[in-house]
Scaffold this motif. Structure first.
Motif, mmCIF file in Angstrom:
data_model
loop_
_atom_site.group_PDB
_atom_site.id
_atom_site.type_symbol
_atom_site.label_atom_id
_atom_site.label_comp_id
_atom_site.label_asym_id
_atom_site.label_seq_id
_atom_site.Cartn_x
_atom_site.Cartn_y
_atom_site.Cartn_z
ATOM 1 N N ILE A 174 44.808 0.484 78.086
ATOM 2 C CA ILE A 174 45.240 1.005 76.785
ATOM 3 C C ILE A 174 44.025 1.323 75.925
ATOM 4 N N LYS A 175 44.027 2.489 75.302
ATOM 5 C CA LYS A 175 43.002 2.839 74.330
ATOM 6 C C LYS A 175 43.731 3.082 73.002
ATOM 7 N N PHE A 176 43.677 2.070 72.113
ATOM 8 C CA PHE A 176 44.376 2.226 70.835
ATOM 9 C C PHE A 176 43.563 3.105 69.887
ATOM 10 N N VAL A 177 44.244 4.051 69.216
ATOM 11 C CA VAL A 177 43.579 4.845 68.179
ATOM 12 C C VAL A 177 44.369 4.711 66.875
ATOM 13 N N ARG A 199 52.507 -6.761 62.252
ATOM 14 C CA ARG A 199 51.203 -7.057 62.842
ATOM 15 C C ARG A 199 50.901 -6.012 63.907
ATOM 16 N N PRO A 200 49.861 -5.198 63.684
ATOM 17 C CA PRO A 200 49.594 -4.121 64.642
ATOM 18 C C PRO A 200 49.240 -4.672 66.020
ATOM 19 N N LEU A 201 49.492 -3.866 67.037
ATOM 20 C CA LEU A 201 49.319 -4.351 68.409
ATOM 21 C C LEU A 201 47.892 -4.789 68.703
ATOM 22 N N HIS A 202 46.879 -4.108 68.125
ATOM 23 C CA HIS A 202 45.498 -4.470 68.479
ATOM 24 C C HIS A 202 45.112 -5.835 67.920
ATOM 25 N N LEU A 225 41.413 -6.742 74.662
ATOM 26 C CA LEU A 225 40.831 -5.434 74.332
ATOM 27 C C LEU A 225 39.644 -5.571 73.383
ATOM 28 N N GLY A 226 39.481 -6.759 72.797
ATOM 29 C CA GLY A 226 38.311 -7.017 71.967
ATOM 30 C C GLY A 226 38.310 -6.304 70.622
ATOM 31 N N LEU A 227 39.469 -5.922 70.124
ATOM 32 C CA LEU A 227 39.526 -5.262 68.809
ATOM 33 C C LEU A 227 39.784 -6.312 67.734
ATOM 34 N N LEU A 280 41.070 -0.464 63.066
ATOM 35 C CA LEU A 280 42.038 0.627 62.886
ATOM 36 C C LEU A 280 42.579 0.534 61.455
ATOM 37 N N PRO A 281 41.772 0.985 60.468
ATOM 38 C CA PRO A 281 42.098 0.716 59.065
ATOM 39 C C PRO A 281 43.430 1.296 58.584
ATOM 40 N N ALA A 282 43.768 2.524 58.971
ATOM 41 C CA ALA A 282 45.026 3.108 58.475
ATOM 42 C C ALA A 282 46.213 2.361 59.082
#
Ligand SMILES: *Cc1c(COP(=O)(O)O)cnc(C)c1O
Length: 349
Positions: free
Chosen positions: A81-84, A294-297, A305-307, A312-314
């Protein structure tokens, strides 16, 4: 009850003619070539990723402001997964962020039509075409919505739907579907949903048990006839909310876009005073929801994933300020008025 009796008498409880009839009716509703019905929206996503050839190590770009199924199915199909981030106002995939995330291992992108509001697909589809990527639309919250006059689900490589009871088109249990026009890919999805069987006990690949139940298909065929009217009723309720609640500094209403016909799965307002407003509405007997707090990252499930906070501010601002007001097709003017009065009294009080 007639549909129930018909399905019962047929003696065919899984798959069969109710399911194949629903598939043709839903494909034509979505203005898409074909439909494969499956057992849930999560299966729809997982089978879509697998049928598109996702392999271990392949990267898929998606958002963290969504229900976990969007992402879960990527890892369960073997991908990374690459979260944006999302766009601030519409809270759907930010095309610029997606562009920046494309790397040598990227194979696809999964925009989510969150809350029934179509994601901005044109730049995403153009990017995908340039880089040879597939696009799976997660349309689980957006049955019938239109982007530039076309039904969502029909614009990407594949479109995935859920018929979980709370969705705009809900069954009386679990259900999902994939729509698209690449017959080879859709045939692979048919294999995947039924243990890789091409005919009885002939297995082309290893698959899953992911078939739709006949009774669900029979009920969905009836409800599909009402879907446009129910979506129009949701839009009417949204219009009443907009007329009763004007936007000001501390209160942001859902986005409206010329390119999008929204189906208002949810009516999500935003305010920095979200938690206090929610308590105030609860005290006034008004139920609200948080989609998603609560956002997924930032979930423990994705710690690998180490985020962290700030990445992901927005997305993080959306999670901290969103509040879902009641919306459903049968909602009356009086009900909307009561909710709007309670919201206004909070800000005035
Ligand atoms: C509901 C939902 C799903 C999953 O659908 P299920 O039928 O519950 O498996 C996937 N993505 C989004 C955005 C959803 O809202």
């Amino acid at each position: 009850m007639n549909a129930f009796r018909r399905a019962l008498r047929s003696g065919q409880f899984v798959g069969g003619p109710e399911v194949s009839n629903f598939e043709s009716e839903f494909a034509s509703y979505c203005e898409s070539g074909s439909c494969v019905a499956v057992n849930s929206g999560t299966d729809a996503l997982r089978f879509a990723y697998l049928a598109l050839g996702l392999k271990p190590g392949d990267e898929v770009i998606t958002v963290a402001h969504t229900f976990i199924a969007t992402a879960e199915a990527i890892s369960q199909a073997g991908g990374k997964i690459k979260f944006v981030d999302v766009e601030e106002r519409v809270m759907t995939m930010d095309p610029a962020a997606a562009r920046a995330a494309i790397g040598p291992r990227t194979v696809g992108m999964v925009p989510v039509h969150l809350y029934g509001h179509p994601a901005d697909l044109d730049p995403i589809l153009a990017m995908a075409a340039n880089h040879g990527l597939w696009v799976v639309e997660d349309a689980a919250q957006a049955h019938g919505a239109r982007y530039k006059n076309r039904r969502v689900g029909s614009l990407g490589t594949l479109g995935c739907f859920s018929f979980y009871p709370g969705k705009n088109l809900g069954s009386l249990g679990e259900g999902g579907a994939v729509v698209g026009s690449d017959e080879a890919v859709l045939n692979t999805i048919k294999l995947l949903r039924e243990h890789g069987q091409s005919s009885k006990y002939v297995h082309e690949i290893e698959g899953y048990n992911g078939r739709m139940h006949a009774i669900q298909a029979a009920f969905l065929r009836i409800k599909l006839r009402y879907l446009d009217a129910w979506n129009a009723a949701r839009r009417r309720v949204a219009g009443l909310y907009r007329a009763a609640l004007s936007e000001f500094g501390e209160l942001i209403l859902p986005p409206e876009s010329r390119d999008a016909e929204d189906v208002y799965h949810l009516f999500v307002i935003r305010t920095a005073a979200r938690d206090a407003l929610r308590d105030h509405l609860t005290a006034s007997g008004i139920g609200t929801g948080l989609h998603y707090p609560r956002p997924l990252h930032l979930q423990r499930a994705y710690a690998n994933l180490g985020l962290s906070v700030g990445n992901l501010p927005a997305t993080e601002r959306a999670a901290a300020t969103c509040l879902s007001l009641p919306i459903f097709p049968e909602m009356t003017d009086v009900h909307v008025g009561q909710v709007a009065d309670a919201v206004r009294s909070f800000f005035k009080g």
